[in-house]
Motif scaffolding. Sequence first.
Motif, PDB file in Angstrom:
ATOM      1  N   TYR A 179       0.841  -1.197   0.000  1.00 36.33           N
ATOM      2  CA  TYR A 179       0.000   0.000   0.000  1.00 36.33           C
ATOM      3  C   TYR A 179       0.877   1.248   0.000  1.00 36.33           C
ATOM      4  N   LEU A 180       0.615   2.140  -0.939  1.00 38.60           N
ATOM      5  CA  LEU A 180       1.340   3.397  -1.086  1.00 38.60           C
ATOM      6  C   LEU A 180       0.425   4.542  -0.706  1.00 38.60           C
ATOM      7  N   LEU A 181       0.787   5.303   0.325  1.00 42.08           N
ATOM      8  CA  LEU A 181       0.010   6.473   0.716  1.00 42.08           C
ATOM      9  C   LEU A 181       0.191   7.556  -0.342  1.00 42.08           C
ATOM     10  N   VAL A 182      -0.922   8.142  -0.788  1.00 46.18           N
ATOM     11  CA  VAL A 182      -0.856   9.244  -1.753  1.00 46.18           C
ATOM     12  C   VAL A 182      -1.576  10.459  -1.177  1.00 46.18           C
ATOM     13  N   PHE A 183      -1.021  11.634  -1.476  1.00 48.95           N
ATOM     14  CA  PHE A 183      -1.553  12.891  -0.939  1.00 48.95           C
ATOM     15  C   PHE A 183      -1.029  14.027  -1.797  1.00 48.95           C
ATOM     16  N   ASP A 184      -1.697  15.174  -1.724  1.00 53.86           N
ATOM     17  CA  ASP A 184      -1.224  16.343  -2.470  1.00 53.86           C
ATOM     18  C   ASP A 184       0.187  16.694  -2.023  1.00 53.86           C
ATOM     19  N   GLY A 185       1.065  16.897  -2.998  1.00 52.26           N
ATOM     20  CA  GLY A 185       2.441  17.265  -2.693  1.00 52.26           C
ATOM     21  C   GLY A 185       3.372  16.083  -2.495  1.00 52.26           C
ATOM     22  N   LEU A 186       2.900  14.875  -2.784  1.00 49.38           N
ATOM     23  CA  LEU A 186       3.736  13.678  -2.686  1.00 49.38           C
ATOM     24  C   LEU A 186       4.970  13.850  -3.568  1.00 49.38           C
ATOM     25  N   SER A 187       6.131  13.522  -3.036  1.00 45.12           N
ATOM     26  CA  SER A 187       7.380  13.568  -3.807  1.00 45.12           C
ATOM     27  C   SER A 187       7.457  12.301  -4.644  1.00 45.12           C
ATOM     28  N   ASP A 188       6.914  12.360  -5.838  1.00 47.16           N
ATOM     29  CA  ASP A 188       6.682  11.156  -6.636  1.00 47.16           C
ATOM     30  C   ASP A 188       7.936  10.386  -7.025  1.00 47.16           C
ATOM     31  N   TRP A 189       9.091  11.019  -7.081  1.00 46.62           N
ATOM     32  CA  TRP A 189      10.323  10.332  -7.462  1.00 46.62           C
ATOM     33  C   TRP A 189      10.869   9.441  -6.340  1.00 46.62           C
ATOM     34  N   GLU A 190      10.523   9.728  -5.107  1.00 38.30           N
ATOM     35  CA  GLU A 190      11.131   8.999  -3.986  1.00 38.30           C
ATOM     36  C   GLU A 190      10.719   7.521  -3.913  1.00 38.30           C
ATOM     37  N   PRO A 191       9.461   7.160  -4.108  1.00 38.59           N
ATOM     38  CA  PRO A 191       9.108   5.738  -4.079  1.00 38.59           C
ATOM     39  C   PRO A 191       9.107   5.073  -5.458  1.00 38.59           C
ATOM     40  N   GLY A 192       9.472   5.821  -6.505  1.00 34.74           N
ATOM     41  CA  GLY A 192       9.309   5.355  -7.877  1.00 34.74           C
ATOM     42  C   GLY A 192       9.962   4.019  -8.197  1.00 34.74           C
ATOM     43  N   LEU A 193      11.240   3.869  -7.879  1.00 38.14           N
ATOM     44  CA  LEU A 193      11.923   2.610  -8.176  1.00 38.14           C
ATOM     45  C   LEU A 193      11.313   1.451  -7.397  1.00 38.14           C
ATOM     46  N   ALA A 194      11.025   1.692  -6.141  1.00 33.19           N
ATOM     47  CA  ALA A 194      10.465   0.622  -5.306  1.00 33.19           C
ATOM     48  C   ALA A 194       9.123   0.148  -5.862  1.00 33.19           C
ATOM     49  N   ILE A 195       8.231   1.076  -6.176  1.00 31.29           N
ATOM     50  CA  ILE A 195       6.903   0.643  -6.632  1.00 31.29           C
ATOM     51  C   ILE A 195       6.972  -0.019  -8.006  1.00 31.29           C
ATOM     52  N   ALA A 196       7.901   0.418  -8.855  1.00 29.14           N
ATOM     53  CA  ALA A 196       8.045  -0.222 -10.165  1.00 29.14           C
ATOM     54  C   ALA A 196       8.490  -1.676 -10.009  1.00 29.14           C
ATOM     55  N   GLU A 197       9.474  -1.912  -9.166  1.00 32.51           N
ATOM     56  CA  GLU A 197       9.980  -3.276  -8.974  1.00 32.51           C
ATOM     57  C   GLU A 197       8.968  -4.156  -8.240  1.00 32.51           C
ATOM     58  N   ILE A 198       8.266  -3.581  -7.290  1.00 31.16           N
ATOM     59  CA  ILE A 198       7.226  -4.352  -6.588  1.00 31.16           C
ATOM     60  C   ILE A 198       6.166  -4.808  -7.585  1.00 31.16           C
ATOM     61  N   ASN A 199       5.708  -3.875  -8.428  1.00 35.28           N
ATOM     62  CA  ASN A 199       4.669  -4.209  -9.408  1.00 35.28           C
ATOM     63  C   ASN A 199       5.155  -5.191 -10.470  1.00 35.28           C
ATOM     64  N   LYS A 200       6.447  -5.170 -10.791  1.00 38.66           N
ATOM     65  CA  LYS A 200       6.988  -6.103 -11.778  1.00 38.66           C
ATOM     66  C   LYS A 200       7.078  -7.524 -11.230  1.00 38.66           C
ATOM     67  N   SER A 201       7.144  -7.640  -9.923  1.00 36.82           N
ATOM     68  CA  SER A 201       7.239  -8.974  -9.328  1.00 36.82           C
ATOM     69  C   SER A 201       5.912  -9.710  -9.538  1.00 36.82           C
ATOM     70  N   LYS A 202       5.949 -10.981  -9.429  1.00 32.46           N
ATOM     71  CA  LYS A 202       4.721 -11.772  -9.561  1.00 32.46           C
ATOM     72  C   LYS A 202       4.076 -12.030  -8.200  1.00 32.46           C
ATOM     73  N   LYS A 203       4.729 -11.543  -7.129  1.00 33.31           N
ATOM     74  CA  LYS A 203       4.246 -11.802  -5.771  1.00 33.31           C
ATOM     75  C   LYS A 203       3.400 -10.670  -5.199  1.00 33.31           C
ATOM     76  N   TYR A 204       3.600  -9.462  -5.716  1.00 37.48           N
ATOM     77  CA  TYR A 204       2.998  -8.282  -5.097  1.00 37.48           C
ATOM     78  C   TYR A 204       2.357  -7.368  -6.134  1.00 37.48           C
ATOM     79  N   GLN A 205       1.436  -6.551  -5.645  1.00 42.12           N
ATOM     80  CA  GLN A 205       0.864  -5.468  -6.422  1.00 42.12           C
ATOM     81  C   GLN A 205       0.880  -4.214  -5.553  1.00 42.12           C
ATOM     82  N   VAL A 206       0.950  -3.056  -6.177  1.00 45.89           N
ATOM     83  CA  VAL A 206       0.902  -1.783  -5.456  1.00 45.89           C
ATOM     84  C   VAL A 206      -0.493  -1.205  -5.603  1.00 45.89           C
TER      85      VAL A 206
END
Length: 191
Positions: free
Chosen positions: A5-32
């Motif tokens: 689960y990724l918390l989203v809110f106005d002003g989120l620094s979108d680059w900071e979790p970018g690599l992590a969420i991309a790799e999590i979503n690419k895995s077959k074990k997890y979804q974001v």
Amino acid sequence: MKTAYLLVFDGLSDWEPGLAIAEINKSKKYQVKTIGLNQNTVTTVGGVSIVPDYTLDEINYGDAALFLLPGGELLEKSPLPPLVPVVRRFRKLEIPVAAICGPTVFLARHGFLETAQHTSNGKKYLQDLIGDYPGSDLYLNQPSVSDKGVITANGIASVEFARDILSELDIYDPETLKNWYDFFKNPWLED
């Protein structure tokens, strides 16, 4: 499939979790899936509009693998009371919580760093914003720290943060994870 689960809110620094969420979503074990404070569309610092998948009260803790708190002034400046019981429940269930940049202030402010080694944008940064806090003696001056299911990172350590999350979720074996990290941090290194 487990959910990060990724918390989203106005002003989120979108680059900071970018690599992590991309790799999590690419895995077959997890979804974001995104979590909002409400169902309103949020706008990141980069101008990306996000409609939250769920609100805080709709989290399915039974399928949760991680709660990811990205940077942004909201979590740095606001005590955000509705978020406290959510993080508390993740920790009680021993589900990892990951925070980069500003949310480390939130974690320190509410006692979530009391027993875990952690980092932030500097110990002085935390103390200037909230004063002395329980667990301040466990502060480590490192880009990212993972301890007891709590992952923390400073705002310029998105690669290290992602590495620690990927390790915690066991997405890659250690050698593959090292190669992944080197690809982003040391691409000029030869095998």
